[in-house]
Design an enzyme around this catalytic site. Sequence first.
Site, PDB file in Angstrom:
ATOM      1  N   GLY A 267      -4.426 -23.188   5.392  1.00  0.00           N
ATOM      2  CA  GLY A 267      -4.514 -24.555   5.899  1.00  0.00           C
ATOM      3  C   GLY A 267      -3.808 -24.751   7.229  1.00  0.00           C
ATOM      4  N   ALA A 268      -2.550 -24.319   7.287  1.00  0.00           N
ATOM      5  CA  ALA A 268      -1.781 -24.563   8.495  1.00  0.00           C
ATOM      6  C   ALA A 268      -0.481 -23.769   8.424  1.00  0.00           C
ATOM      7  CB  ALA A 268      -1.464 -26.043   8.636  1.00  0.00           C
ATOM      8  N   MET A 269       0.261 -23.769   9.545  1.00  0.00           N
ATOM      9  CA  MET A 269       1.495 -22.985   9.613  1.00  0.00           C
ATOM     10  C   MET A 269       2.564 -23.742  10.379  1.00  0.00           C
ATOM     11  SD  MET A 269       3.077 -20.236   8.863  1.00  0.00           S
ATOM     12  CE  MET A 269       4.806 -20.100   9.328  1.00  0.00           C
ATOM     13  N   GLU A 270       3.767 -23.727   9.813  1.00  0.00           N
ATOM     14  CA  GLU A 270       4.865 -24.588  10.281  1.00  0.00           C
ATOM     15  C   GLU A 270       5.711 -23.997  11.402  1.00  0.00           C
ATOM     16  OE1 GLU A 270       4.733 -23.060   7.180  1.00  0.00           O
ATOM     17  OE2 GLU A 270       6.709 -22.323   6.592  1.00  0.00           O
ATOM     18  N   ASN A 271       5.170 -23.131  12.266  1.00  0.00           N
ATOM     19  CA  ASN A 271       5.954 -22.542  13.354  1.00  0.00           C
ATOM     20  C   ASN A 271       6.820 -23.604  14.038  1.00  0.00           C
ATOM     21  OD1 ASN A 271       4.109 -20.207  13.087  1.00  0.00           O
ATOM     22  ND2 ASN A 271       2.656 -21.666  13.975  1.00  0.00           N
ATOM     23  N   HIS A 303       3.136 -31.899   5.143  1.00  0.00           N
ATOM     24  CA  HIS A 303       3.716 -30.674   4.579  1.00  0.00           C
ATOM     25  C   HIS A 303       4.317 -29.805   5.694  1.00  0.00           C
ATOM     26  CE1 HIS A 303       3.767 -27.251   1.640  1.00  0.00           C
ATOM     27  NE2 HIS A 303       3.649 -26.542   2.757  1.00  0.00           N
ATOM     28  N   GLU A 304       3.529 -29.553   6.725  1.00  0.00           N
ATOM     29  CA  GLU A 304       4.029 -28.667   7.792  1.00  0.00           C
ATOM     30  C   GLU A 304       5.194 -29.321   8.517  1.00  0.00           C
ATOM     31  OE1 GLU A 304       2.925 -25.834   7.358  1.00  0.00           O
ATOM     32  OE2 GLU A 304       1.115 -26.368   6.253  1.00  0.00           O
ATOM     33  N   HIS A 307       8.374 -28.972   6.571  1.00  0.00           N
ATOM     34  CA  HIS A 307       8.953 -27.629   6.629  1.00  0.00           C
ATOM     35  C   HIS A 307      10.038 -27.517   7.716  1.00  0.00           C
ATOM     36  CE1 HIS A 307       7.117 -24.964   3.773  1.00  0.00           C
ATOM     37  NE2 HIS A 307       5.880 -25.064   4.224  1.00  0.00           N
ATOM     38  N   GLU A 326       8.384 -23.410  -0.247  1.00  0.00           N
ATOM     39  CA  GLU A 326       7.051 -23.926  -0.544  1.00  0.00           C
ATOM     40  C   GLU A 326       7.045 -24.913  -1.710  1.00  0.00           C
ATOM     41  OE1 GLU A 326       4.992 -23.849   1.573  1.00  0.00           O
ATOM     42  OE2 GLU A 326       5.410 -22.074   2.785  1.00  0.00           O
TER      43      GLU A 326
HETATM   44  N1  B3K Z   1       3.771 -21.313   5.251  1.00  0.00           N
HETATM   45  C1  B3K Z   1       2.354 -21.244   5.478  1.00  0.00           C
HETATM   46  C2  B3K Z   1       1.655 -20.220   4.655  1.00  0.00           C
HETATM   47  C3  B3K Z   1       1.612 -18.880   5.247  1.00  0.00           C
HETATM   48  C4  B3K Z   1       0.704 -17.958   4.466  1.00  0.00           C
HETATM   49  C5  B3K Z   1       0.786 -16.582   4.936  1.00  0.00           C
HETATM   50  N2  B3K Z   1      -0.130 -15.689   4.274  1.00  0.00           N
HETATM   51  C6  B3K Z   1       1.687 -22.554   5.258  1.00  0.00           C
HETATM   52  C7  B3K Z   1       2.413 -23.518   4.412  1.00  0.00           C
HETATM   53  O1  B3K Z   1       2.625 -23.336   3.244  1.00  0.00           O
HETATM   54  O2  B3K Z   1       2.833 -24.502   4.942  1.00  0.00           O
HETATM   55 ZN    ZN Z   2       4.214 -24.662   3.083  1.00  0.00          ZN
END
Ligand code: B3K
Ligand code: ZN
Length: 885
Positions: A267-271, A303-304, A307, A326
């Site tokens: 879905g997405a990533m919290e960089n 959610h992101e 994080h 998570e």
């Molecule tokens: N932390 C990422 C998930 C990364 C998955 C890597 N295979 C998204 C999330 O849970 O917000």
């Molecule tokens: Zn997450």
Amino acid sequence: MRTEQPKVIHLKDYQVPDYLIDETHLTFELYEDRSLVHAQLVMRRNPEAGAGLPPLQLHGQDLELISLALNDRQLGLGDYEVAEESLTLQPDAASFTLDSTVVIHPESNTALEGLYKSGSMFCTQCEAEGFRKITYYLDRPDVMSKFTTTVSAEKHAYPILLSNGNPIASGEEDDGRHWTTWEDPFKKPAYLFALVAGDLWCVEDSFTTMSGRDVALRIYVEPENIDKCQHAMDSLKKSMKWDEDAYGREYDLDIFMIVAVNDFNMGAMENKGLNIFNSSAVLARAETATDAAHQRVEAIVAHEYFHNWTGNRVTCRDWFQLSLKEGFTVFRDAQFSADMNSPTVKRVEDVSYLRTHQFAEDAGPMAHSVRPESFIEISNFYTLTVYEKGAEVVRMIQTLLGEEGFRKGSDLYFERHDGQAVTVDDFVKAMEDANGADLTQFKRWYSQAGTPRLSVSEQYDAAAKTYSLTFRQSCPPTPGQSEKLAFVIPVSMGLLDGQGNEIALRLQGEDASVGTTRVLAVDQPEQTFTFVGVSEQPLPSLLRGFSAPVKLEFPYSRDQLMFLMQHDSDGFNRWEAGQQLSVQVLQDMIGQHQRGEALQLDQRLVEALRSQLEDESLDQAMVAEMLSLPSEAYLTEISEVADVDAIHQAREFARQGISSALFDLFWKRYQANREISRQTPYVAQAEHFARRALQNIALSYLMLSGKPEVVAACVDQFEEADNMTERLTALAVLVNSGFEAERDKALASFAEHFKDNPLVMDQWFSVQAGNTQPGGLERVQQLMQHPAFTLKNPNKVRALIGAFANQNLVNYHRADGAGYRFLADQVIVLNKLNPQIASRLLAPLTRWRKYDAGRQGLMKAELERILASGELSSDVYEVVSKSLA
Ligand code: B3K
Ligand code: ZN
């Protein structure tokens, strides 16, 4: 692809890193046929790791090393050793600087992990272990470093160059290239690194934090999507405010960016400061995205964003602790969505999802605890158990400590661990210390896999006016865990008298009653609670709000369930009573089908649904939920041996019966709501979601009648609706109907209209993949030839193949095994292209133990064929081998 035998990694083997990286200075030179990555790492011996200078082993995968220097001294071939996944060298001092240059190939990276291209843009995905595909590094979350990143690329094709933190410098070169340098002041693990380069437009806004700082907010998208960002931007601002109000958490950089990309594994990533999103989790406007898609965007943006504190400021020590960030963050986003919309509807949706999918995982070959003990490939552990059950565990802590106690615990957690990489134990310890609580036994939820069963019996003593509830808990064995110890199960409950009023609750030994809903902490294998002063036989309402992720058994009669549907003060349990009634009725009919008897629909279910539809004062979203019969997937999950055909036939027969008995009511509610929809511009808010939800479920029942006026209304809704929620439902209903001319016309006009919008085409594929009429497999195979389909795009794979195997159960489970063969064929191709997607797609094959002997054999044969198909990625190897074990 690995050639070494996959290794098993164990939690018990955790050791602190030998070396630390205080600073990381990266320079990327991006080109069309290769990219260069220069890394300067300022390193030192980790004082916590002991004396001496052991060899330094860096992670690295698919990297071509061009040069390596230690403290400015170029190293030669004899100075270091490069293996398939590592680079080893011997430092000569406790502090040193390591400079490396590698060449990588984002342009041919189809695994979508590390640095890759999505369409014409460069982007990254580093969690969990993707950074090692970018440069040699200590790619583990307990190594936290301060990053500066310079990105250089051709200016015309890549006008926008982004990375984490704040931009601090930029410049142009003579050859048409340009560069930007970003600095992230917060130290972070490499999995939170991000880079984006592309021709992007952005929507801008700002947010003033609670301490009065202005934060620039930017959502970057490809130019054609610039009109679909407002909902995500609104969601972001709401999330930032909510986290301040609910958790006292403020944003910390001057800029927060979201970038939407089309090719993304999840879905997405919290960089840090630069979230990268699957475009499906950002883009939403009335014409192209359904209500469900709008709510998903709101939830994922939140959610992101959340994080930033639960994951980034406080991160995980190692990947076994994944649920630390998570589970907690899913819990937080669920609280947020509940506050923004209807809390009961949100809870019903989450619980349905958990019980259908996580319970199945917990009962299958990949079952693992919320904090797993071992893994081969960490990507396989981004699971429903770590996420959704993990969130339930956090929720139970809140239920046991109370809202205030929980907040004290989270405050202490952030205060104690800001800037650290910590464990689940640290989280629980903060909760304990802030409340003077002992959660030792509770922590079994983190270490024991499987879904506990909680069976409850009652005893009423009229003379003594006592009412006792006896709880017996057990938990089935799971791989590697044959025996389980008792869990602490918080059971929120109440008692109803004969009029449906709540009884004041007083336990034996208490001086006075304590409210009408209370939480019993069941912590023994068998335990009895006795209430006093109970002057008539009550009806218990158990596990209110689904206060624990267990399978509750209480011998309710159908009349009692109908009573609870009407009178329970807990909205969730009113719905739950309806579900249990439906399950009982459907299970009877499944049995009738299996015995070759004529199907009989218990009219009590029809009458219960009638009273829901008649009462116009009820929340329409909840009425829609009540009318949704338990899914075939859920009926499968609760079956000992799932009879796919009987489940489908029974459920369809019930739908038919409900449709004809309640036709007039459905028609009335449908027309009233459709009229409002016609006159109201689209609004993405709970009351409007509710109206459309009831309208749409009514339409799906009405169409079972085949009456011409309904077909005409459905076609009209399809053609005239100003929003995707109404249009897509009308399309789905037509696709599943026998009206071929109307169906074909609608499918063709939809595809023509939306052919340039990949996210809408995903919905077009999904609707057809879910068509349960015979011939489903052939239709899916044909759709794979459609020009809009490609196996290289994860959204397409999920929309067509995933939807078919997970939602179209009668077709996927065809008795001749053709559905299984098809799925295995796709997994074998995807194993080479994109191992993470291949391994996720596999899940429906791994559940073979649920089915009859014939299907079991066919499914196992396909798993074995995958195993023998050649070199497997560790992702696919782990899932296939564990599910055959
Ligand atoms: N932390 C990422 C998930 C990364 C998955 C890597 N295979 C998204 C999330 O849970 O917000
Ligand atoms: Zn997450």
